[in-house]
Design an enzyme around this catalytic site. Sequence first.
Site, short mmCIF file in Angstrom:
data_model
loop_
_atom_site.label_atom_id
_atom_site.label_comp_id
_atom_site.label_asym_id
_atom_site.label_seq_id
_atom_site.Cartn_x
_atom_site.Cartn_y
_atom_site.Cartn_z
N THR A 117 4.32 1.01 -0.57
CA THR A 117 4.90 2.06 -1.41
C THR A 117 5.82 2.98 -0.62
O THR A 117 5.63 3.20 0.58
CB THR A 117 3.76 2.90 -2.03
OG1 THR A 117 4.30 4.10 -2.61
CG2 THR A 117 2.74 3.33 -0.99
N TYR A 141 -3.16 8.14 -0.58
CA TYR A 141 -2.68 6.85 -1.09
C TYR A 141 -1.64 6.26 -0.13
O TYR A 141 -1.76 5.10 0.30
CB TYR A 141 -2.09 7.05 -2.49
CG TYR A 141 -1.34 5.86 -3.00
CD1 TYR A 141 -2.00 4.65 -3.22
CD2 TYR A 141 0.03 5.92 -3.25
CE1 TYR A 141 -1.31 3.54 -3.68
CE2 TYR A 141 0.72 4.82 -3.71
CZ TYR A 141 0.04 3.64 -3.92
OH TYR A 141 0.73 2.55 -4.36
N1 UFG Z 1 4.83 13.79 -13.61
C1 UFG Z 1 4.80 14.89 -14.44
N2 UFG Z 1 3.87 14.93 -15.42
C2 UFG Z 1 2.94 13.95 -15.61
C3 UFG Z 1 2.98 12.82 -14.76
C4 UFG Z 1 3.93 12.78 -13.76
O1 UFG Z 1 5.61 15.81 -14.31
O2 UFG Z 1 2.11 14.08 -16.51
C5 UFG Z 1 5.83 13.73 -12.55
C6 UFG Z 1 5.21 13.65 -11.16
O3 UFG Z 1 4.93 14.93 -10.66
C7 UFG Z 1 6.30 12.91 -10.40
C8 UFG Z 1 6.93 12.00 -11.45
O4 UFG Z 1 6.57 12.55 -12.71
O5 UFG Z 1 7.26 13.81 -9.96
C9 UFG Z 1 6.42 10.58 -11.38
O6 UFG Z 1 5.01 10.63 -11.40
P1 UFG Z 1 4.12 9.33 -11.60
O7 UFG Z 1 2.69 9.78 -11.66
O8 UFG Z 1 4.65 8.54 -12.75
O9 UFG Z 1 4.42 8.49 -10.31
P2 UFG Z 1 4.21 8.91 -8.79
O10 UFG Z 1 5.57 9.23 -8.24
O11 UFG Z 1 3.17 9.92 -8.59
O12 UFG Z 1 3.58 7.60 -8.20
C10 UFG Z 1 4.13 6.36 -8.43
C11 UFG Z 1 3.09 5.30 -8.21
C12 UFG Z 1 2.70 5.27 -6.78
C13 UFG Z 1 3.90 5.21 -5.89
C14 UFG Z 1 4.83 6.34 -6.22
C15 UFG Z 1 6.06 6.37 -5.40
O13 UFG Z 1 1.96 5.54 -9.00
O14 UFG Z 1 1.91 4.14 -6.58
O15 UFG Z 1 5.20 6.19 -7.56
O16 UFG Z 1 6.81 7.49 -5.81
F1 UFG Z 1 3.56 5.36 -4.62
#
Ligand code: UFG
Length: 327
Positions: A117, A141
Amino acid sequence: MDNVLVTGGAGYIGSHACKALRTAGFQPVTFDNLCTGWEDAVKFGPFEKGDLLNRERLDEVFAKYEPIAVMHFAALSQVGESMQEPGRYWLNNVGGSLNLIEASVAAGCKNFVFSSTCATYGEHDNVLLDETIEQHPINAYGSSKRAIEDMLKDFEGAYGLRHVIFRYFNVAGGDPEGEVGEFHRPETHLIPLMLDAIDGKRDALTIFGTDYDTEDGTCIRDYVHVCDLVDAHVLGLKRLLDSHDSGIYNLGTGSGFSVREVISQSRSVTNREVPYNEGPRRPGDCTKLVSGSTLAEKELGWSPKRSTMDLMIADAWKWHQNGNYTK
Ligand code: UFG
Protein backbone atom coordinates in the site's frame (compact mmCIF):
# COMPACT_ATOMS: atom_id res chain seq x y z
CA MET A 1 -4.84 -25.04 -16.10
CA ASP A 2 -2.18 -23.76 -13.68
CA ASN A 3 -3.38 -23.03 -10.17
CA VAL A 4 -2.73 -19.71 -8.45
CA LEU A 5 -3.39 -19.55 -4.72
CA VAL A 6 -5.33 -16.36 -3.96
CA THR A 7 -5.47 -15.46 -0.29
CA GLY A 8 -8.36 -13.13 0.40
CA GLY A 9 -10.05 -14.27 -2.82
CA ALA A 10 -13.47 -13.79 -1.17
CA GLY A 11 -12.79 -10.11 -0.55
CA TYR A 12 -13.26 -7.01 -2.69
CA ILE A 13 -9.95 -6.89 -4.55
CA GLY A 14 -9.25 -10.64 -4.31
CA SER A 15 -12.55 -11.58 -5.97
CA HIS A 16 -11.88 -9.21 -8.89
CA ALA A 17 -8.38 -10.72 -9.15
CA CYS A 18 -9.89 -14.22 -9.35
CA LYS A 19 -12.05 -13.12 -12.27
CA ALA A 20 -9.04 -11.58 -14.06
CA LEU A 21 -6.93 -14.71 -13.45
CA ARG A 22 -9.68 -16.94 -14.79
CA THR A 23 -10.02 -14.76 -17.88
CA ALA A 24 -6.24 -15.00 -18.38
CA GLY A 25 -6.35 -18.82 -18.30
CA PHE A 26 -5.31 -19.55 -14.70
CA GLN A 27 -7.37 -21.35 -12.07
CA PRO A 28 -7.66 -19.14 -8.96
CA VAL A 29 -7.86 -21.13 -5.71
CA THR A 30 -9.33 -18.93 -3.00
CA PHE A 31 -7.96 -19.28 0.53
CA ASP A 32 -9.98 -17.11 2.91
CA ASN A 33 -11.17 -17.23 6.52
CA LEU A 34 -14.28 -15.17 5.61
CA CYS A 35 -13.62 -12.74 8.46
CA THR A 36 -14.30 -9.89 6.05
CA GLY A 37 -14.84 -11.80 2.78
CA TRP A 38 -17.95 -13.43 1.29
CA GLU A 39 -18.36 -16.98 0.08
CA ASP A 40 -20.81 -15.63 -2.53
CA ALA A 41 -17.90 -13.73 -4.07
CA VAL A 42 -15.96 -16.93 -4.83
CA LYS A 43 -17.16 -17.58 -8.37
CA PHE A 44 -14.17 -18.32 -10.52
CA GLY A 45 -12.44 -21.32 -8.95
CA PRO A 46 -12.35 -23.58 -5.89
CA PHE A 47 -12.74 -22.30 -2.35
CA GLU A 48 -10.66 -23.46 0.61
CA LYS A 49 -11.70 -21.98 3.92
CA GLY A 50 -8.72 -21.40 6.16
CA ASP A 51 -6.78 -18.97 8.27
CA LEU A 52 -3.27 -17.80 7.51
CA LEU A 53 -2.34 -18.32 11.14
CA ASN A 54 -3.00 -22.06 10.70
CA ARG A 55 0.19 -23.40 9.08
CA GLU A 56 -1.08 -27.00 8.85
CA ARG A 57 -4.10 -25.90 6.85
CA LEU A 58 -1.86 -23.90 4.53
CA ASP A 59 0.42 -26.90 3.97
CA GLU A 60 -2.62 -29.03 3.13
CA VAL A 61 -3.84 -26.57 0.51
CA PHE A 62 -0.39 -26.16 -1.08
CA ALA A 63 -0.11 -29.98 -1.30
CA LYS A 64 -3.59 -30.33 -2.80
CA TYR A 65 -3.27 -27.72 -5.57
CA GLU A 66 0.49 -27.35 -6.16
CA PRO A 67 0.05 -23.69 -7.18
CA ILE A 68 2.60 -22.09 -9.48
CA ALA A 69 2.22 -18.77 -7.65
CA VAL A 70 0.60 -17.03 -4.72
CA MET A 71 -1.36 -13.77 -4.85
CA HIS A 72 -1.61 -12.51 -1.32
CA PHE A 73 -4.52 -10.14 -0.65
CA ALA A 74 -5.77 -11.38 2.74
CA ALA A 75 -5.20 -8.69 5.34
CA LEU A 76 -6.84 -6.36 7.78
CA SER A 77 -6.84 -3.09 5.88
CA GLN A 78 -8.49 -0.25 7.74
CA VAL A 79 -6.24 2.65 8.59
CA GLY A 80 -8.41 3.97 11.46
CA GLU A 81 -8.90 0.54 13.06
CA SER A 82 -5.17 -0.17 12.84
CA MET A 83 -4.51 2.85 15.08
CA GLN A 84 -6.84 1.48 17.74
CA GLU A 85 -5.88 -2.20 17.56
CA PRO A 86 -2.30 -2.38 16.28
CA GLY A 87 -1.71 -5.84 17.77
CA ARG A 88 -4.34 -7.41 15.51
CA TYR A 89 -2.63 -5.85 12.50
CA TRP A 90 0.81 -7.14 13.45
CA LEU A 91 -0.50 -10.61 14.27
CA ASN A 92 -2.82 -11.11 11.29
CA ASN A 93 -0.94 -9.23 8.63
CA VAL A 94 2.67 -9.86 9.60
CA GLY A 95 2.28 -13.19 11.45
CA GLY A 96 -0.14 -14.54 8.84
CA SER A 97 2.13 -13.50 5.97
CA LEU A 98 5.14 -15.13 7.61
CA ASN A 99 3.24 -18.41 7.80
CA LEU A 100 2.11 -18.11 4.20
CA ILE A 101 5.57 -17.26 2.89
CA GLU A 102 7.17 -20.11 4.81
CA ALA A 103 4.51 -22.56 3.60
CA SER A 104 5.01 -21.35 0.04
CA VAL A 105 8.78 -21.81 0.17
CA ALA A 106 8.38 -25.23 1.82
CA ALA A 107 6.04 -26.29 -1.01
CA GLY A 108 8.54 -25.10 -3.65
CA CYS A 109 6.21 -22.33 -4.86
CA LYS A 110 8.53 -19.38 -5.42
CA ASN A 111 6.43 -16.81 -7.27
CA PHE A 112 4.69 -14.36 -4.97
CA VAL A 113 2.51 -11.35 -5.77
CA PHE A 114 1.84 -9.14 -2.77
CA SER A 115 -0.65 -6.33 -2.17
CA SER A 116 1.10 -3.57 -0.33
CA THR A 117 0.00 0.00 0.00
CA CYS A 118 0.95 3.63 -0.47
CA ALA A 119 0.24 3.90 3.27
CA THR A 120 3.81 2.56 3.66
CA TYR A 121 5.10 5.96 2.42
CA GLY A 122 3.54 8.13 5.13
CA GLU A 123 3.62 11.94 5.02
CA HIS A 124 5.82 13.59 2.39
CA ASP A 125 5.10 17.28 1.93
CA ASN A 126 3.55 17.88 -1.47
CA VAL A 127 5.64 15.30 -3.29
CA LEU A 128 4.33 12.83 -5.78
CA LEU A 129 5.33 9.42 -4.53
CA ASP A 130 7.46 7.06 -6.55
CA GLU A 131 8.83 3.70 -5.52
CA THR A 132 12.18 5.10 -4.43
CA ILE A 133 10.79 7.47 -1.82
CA GLU A 134 11.60 6.55 1.77
CA GLN A 135 8.87 4.72 3.62
CA HIS A 136 7.77 6.25 6.93
CA PRO A 137 4.29 4.85 7.61
CA ILE A 138 2.19 6.81 10.11
CA ASN A 139 -0.31 4.06 10.92
CA ALA A 140 -0.04 0.43 12.01
CA TYR A 141 -1.63 -0.77 8.79
CA GLY A 142 1.16 0.81 6.75
CA SER A 143 3.82 -0.44 9.18
CA SER A 144 2.53 -3.99 8.97
CA LYS A 145 2.63 -3.92 5.16
CA ARG A 146 6.13 -2.47 5.10
CA ALA A 147 7.30 -5.28 7.40
CA ILE A 148 5.95 -7.84 4.93
CA GLU A 149 7.79 -6.12 2.07
CA ASP A 150 11.00 -6.49 4.09
CA MET A 151 10.17 -10.12 4.78
CA LEU A 152 9.81 -10.84 1.07
CA LYS A 153 13.22 -9.31 0.35
CA ASP A 154 14.82 -11.46 3.08
CA PHE A 155 13.16 -14.61 1.75
CA GLU A 156 14.30 -13.83 -1.76
CA GLY A 157 17.87 -13.60 -0.48
CA ALA A 158 17.68 -16.85 1.45
CA TYR A 159 15.42 -19.03 -0.72
CA GLY A 160 15.00 -17.32 -4.09
CA LEU A 161 11.36 -16.41 -3.48
CA ARG A 162 10.65 -14.04 -6.37
CA HIS A 163 8.05 -11.40 -5.77
CA VAL A 164 6.14 -8.54 -7.26
CA ILE A 165 5.02 -5.99 -4.68
CA PHE A 166 2.20 -3.63 -5.63
CA ARG A 167 1.73 -0.47 -3.58
CA TYR A 168 -1.91 0.41 -4.06
CA PHE A 169 -3.31 3.86 -3.91
CA ASN A 170 -7.09 4.09 -3.25
CA VAL A 171 -8.97 1.29 -4.95
CA ALA A 172 -12.50 2.01 -6.15
CA GLY A 173 -15.20 0.89 -8.59
CA GLY A 174 -16.33 -2.63 -9.38
CA ASP A 175 -16.69 -5.26 -12.07
CA PRO A 176 -18.67 -3.57 -14.90
CA GLU A 177 -20.44 -6.89 -15.50
CA GLY A 178 -21.65 -6.84 -11.89
CA GLU A 179 -20.46 -10.35 -10.98
CA VAL A 180 -18.47 -9.06 -8.00
CA GLY A 181 -18.20 -5.72 -6.25
CA GLU A 182 -17.21 -3.84 -3.11
CA PHE A 183 -19.16 -4.99 -0.06
CA HIS A 184 -17.67 -4.44 3.38
CA ARG A 185 -19.55 -4.88 6.63
CA PRO A 186 -18.98 -2.53 8.34
CA GLU A 187 -18.13 -0.17 5.51
CA THR A 188 -15.41 2.42 6.12
CA HIS A 189 -14.42 3.58 2.63
CA LEU A 190 -15.30 6.93 1.19
CA ILE A 191 -17.06 6.05 -2.07
CA PRO A 192 -19.38 3.27 -0.83
CA LEU A 193 -20.23 5.32 2.27
CA MET A 194 -21.06 8.27 0.04
CA LEU A 195 -23.33 6.09 -2.12
CA ASP A 196 -25.03 4.81 1.05
CA ALA A 197 -25.71 8.41 2.05
CA ILE A 198 -27.01 9.26 -1.43
CA ASP A 199 -29.64 6.54 -1.40
CA GLY A 200 -30.62 6.91 2.23
CA LYS A 201 -28.95 3.78 3.65
CA ARG A 202 -27.24 6.12 6.12
CA ASP A 203 -28.12 9.63 7.22
CA ALA A 204 -25.04 11.43 5.96
CA LEU A 205 -21.39 11.11 5.06
CA THR A 206 -18.98 12.72 7.51
CA ILE A 207 -15.94 14.42 6.00
CA PHE A 208 -13.02 13.51 8.23
CA GLY A 209 -11.14 16.77 8.64
CA THR A 210 -11.51 20.06 6.77
CA ASP A 211 -8.34 21.72 8.09
CA TYR A 212 -5.72 19.84 6.09
CA ASP A 213 -3.12 21.81 4.21
CA THR A 214 -4.83 21.36 0.84
CA GLU A 215 -6.77 23.77 -1.34
CA ASP A 216 -10.19 22.87 0.07
CA GLY A 217 -8.95 21.58 3.44
CA THR A 218 -9.79 17.90 2.83
CA CYS A 219 -7.45 14.94 2.23
CA ILE A 220 -6.28 14.12 -1.26
CA ARG A 221 -6.09 10.58 -2.61
CA ASP A 222 -5.23 8.91 -5.91
CA TYR A 223 -8.08 6.59 -6.93
CA VAL A 224 -7.54 3.57 -9.16
CA HIS A 225 -10.23 1.28 -10.62
CA VAL A 226 -10.20 -2.22 -9.15
CA CYS A 227 -10.32 -3.81 -12.64
CA ASP A 228 -7.22 -1.89 -13.73
CA LEU A 229 -5.54 -2.81 -10.46
CA VAL A 230 -6.11 -6.54 -10.89
CA ASP A 231 -5.03 -6.39 -14.54
CA ALA A 232 -1.66 -5.20 -13.22
CA HIS A 233 -1.54 -8.28 -11.00
CA VAL A 234 -1.95 -10.61 -13.94
CA LEU A 235 0.82 -8.73 -15.78
CA GLY A 236 3.02 -8.94 -12.67
CA LEU A 237 2.39 -12.67 -12.42
CA LYS A 238 3.30 -13.17 -16.07
CA ARG A 239 6.50 -11.19 -15.53
CA LEU A 240 7.44 -13.46 -12.64
CA LEU A 241 6.70 -16.58 -14.66
CA ASP A 242 8.54 -15.34 -17.76
CA SER A 243 11.51 -13.37 -16.49
CA HIS A 244 11.68 -14.37 -12.85
CA ASP A 245 12.53 -10.80 -11.86
CA SER A 246 11.22 -9.32 -8.64
CA GLY A 247 9.85 -5.78 -8.71
CA ILE A 248 7.98 -3.09 -6.78
CA TYR A 249 5.30 -0.98 -8.45
CA ASN A 250 2.93 1.78 -7.41
CA LEU A 251 -0.60 1.31 -8.68
CA GLY A 252 -2.20 4.73 -8.95
CA THR A 253 -3.02 7.12 -11.76
CA GLY A 254 -1.09 10.20 -10.65
CA SER A 255 -4.26 12.30 -10.27
CA GLY A 256 -5.28 13.44 -6.82
CA PHE A 257 -8.89 14.07 -5.74
CA SER A 258 -9.89 15.74 -2.48
CA VAL A 259 -12.80 14.38 -0.47
CA ARG A 260 -14.88 17.39 -1.54
CA GLU A 261 -14.01 16.78 -5.19
CA VAL A 262 -15.12 13.15 -4.93
CA ILE A 263 -18.42 14.31 -3.43
CA SER A 264 -19.01 16.84 -6.17
CA GLN A 265 -18.13 14.33 -8.89
CA SER A 266 -20.60 11.83 -7.49
CA ARG A 267 -23.36 14.40 -7.70
CA SER A 268 -22.81 14.67 -11.42
CA VAL A 269 -22.61 10.90 -11.95
CA THR A 270 -25.66 9.94 -9.88
CA ASN A 271 -27.69 13.14 -10.31
CA ARG A 272 -28.37 13.00 -6.60
CA GLU A 273 -27.30 15.17 -3.68
CA VAL A 274 -24.80 13.80 -1.16
CA PRO A 275 -25.94 14.55 2.39
CA TYR A 276 -22.79 15.24 4.37
CA ASN A 277 -21.45 16.94 7.46
CA GLU A 278 -17.98 17.95 8.56
CA GLY A 279 -16.19 16.19 11.40
CA PRO A 280 -12.73 16.02 12.97
CA ARG A 281 -9.71 14.33 11.39
CA ARG A 282 -9.47 10.52 11.51
CA PRO A 283 -6.26 9.43 13.28
CA GLY A 284 -3.70 7.93 10.90
CA ASP A 285 -4.85 9.77 7.75
CA CYS A 286 -2.12 11.32 5.60
CA THR A 287 -2.82 14.70 3.99
CA LYS A 288 -2.05 13.64 0.44
CA LEU A 289 -1.17 10.34 -1.22
CA VAL A 290 -0.68 10.57 -4.99
CA SER A 291 1.49 8.36 -7.15
CA GLY A 292 4.28 9.93 -9.16
CA SER A 293 5.42 6.82 -10.96
CA THR A 294 4.80 5.22 -14.32
CA LEU A 295 7.04 2.22 -13.67
CA ALA A 296 4.15 -0.27 -13.94
CA GLU A 297 3.30 1.15 -17.38
CA LYS A 298 6.93 0.99 -18.51
CA GLU A 299 7.97 -2.40 -17.14
CA LEU A 300 4.70 -4.35 -17.11
CA GLY A 301 2.91 -2.69 -20.02
CA TRP A 302 0.06 -1.72 -17.67
CA SER A 303 -2.45 0.72 -19.11
CA PRO A 304 -5.34 1.71 -16.85
CA LYS A 305 -8.60 1.81 -18.80
CA ARG A 306 -11.39 2.56 -16.30
CA SER A 307 -9.63 4.72 -13.72
CA THR A 308 -11.45 8.00 -14.33
CA MET A 309 -13.37 9.26 -11.30
CA ASP A 310 -16.64 9.24 -13.27
CA LEU A 311 -16.30 5.59 -14.31
CA MET A 312 -15.19 4.46 -10.86
CA ILE A 313 -18.21 6.11 -9.25
CA ALA A 314 -20.54 4.89 -12.02
CA ASP A 315 -19.37 1.26 -11.68
CA ALA A 316 -19.60 1.44 -7.89
CA TRP A 317 -23.08 2.99 -8.14
CA LYS A 318 -24.30 0.24 -10.48
CA TRP A 319 -23.11 -2.45 -8.05
CA HIS A 320 -24.43 -0.49 -5.08
CA GLN A 321 -27.93 -0.49 -6.53
CA ASN A 322 -28.04 -4.12 -7.66
CA GLY A 323 -25.36 -6.19 -5.99
CA ASN A 324 -24.70 -7.58 -2.55
CA TYR A 325 -23.62 -10.76 -0.81
CA THR A 326 -25.52 -12.60 1.87
CA LYS A 327 -23.01 -15.21 3.02
N1 UFG B 1 -13.13 9.72 4.42
C1 UFG B 1 -14.06 10.61 4.92
N2 UFG B 1 -15.20 10.11 5.46
C2 UFG B 1 -15.46 8.78 5.55
C3 UFG B 1 -14.50 7.87 5.03
C4 UFG B 1 -13.34 8.38 4.48
O1 UFG B 1 -13.86 11.82 4.87
O2 UFG B 1 -16.51 8.41 6.08
C5 UFG B 1 -11.89 10.24 3.84
C6 UFG B 1 -10.65 9.75 4.56
O3 UFG B 1 -10.35 10.59 5.65
C7 UFG B 1 -9.62 9.80 3.45
C8 UFG B 1 -10.43 9.49 2.19
O4 UFG B 1 -11.78 9.76 2.53
O5 UFG B 1 -9.11 11.08 3.33
C9 UFG B 1 -10.32 8.05 1.76
O6 UFG B 1 -10.61 7.24 2.88
P1 UFG B 1 -10.85 5.67 2.75
O7 UFG B 1 -11.22 5.17 4.10
O8 UFG B 1 -11.79 5.40 1.62
O9 UFG B 1 -9.44 5.14 2.29
P2 UFG B 1 -8.04 5.29 3.03
O10 UFG B 1 -7.27 6.35 2.29
O11 UFG B 1 -8.15 5.46 4.48
O12 UFG B 1 -7.45 3.85 2.86
C10 UFG B 1 -7.44 3.21 1.65
C11 UFG B 1 -7.31 1.72 1.87
C12 UFG B 1 -5.99 1.42 2.46
C13 UFG B 1 -4.89 2.07 1.68
C14 UFG B 1 -5.15 3.53 1.57
C15 UFG B 1 -4.11 4.27 0.81
O13 UFG B 1 -8.33 1.26 2.72
O14 UFG B 1 -5.84 0.03 2.44
O15 UFG B 1 -6.37 3.69 0.91
O16 UFG B 1 -4.49 5.63 0.81
F1 UFG B 1 -3.73 1.93 2.31
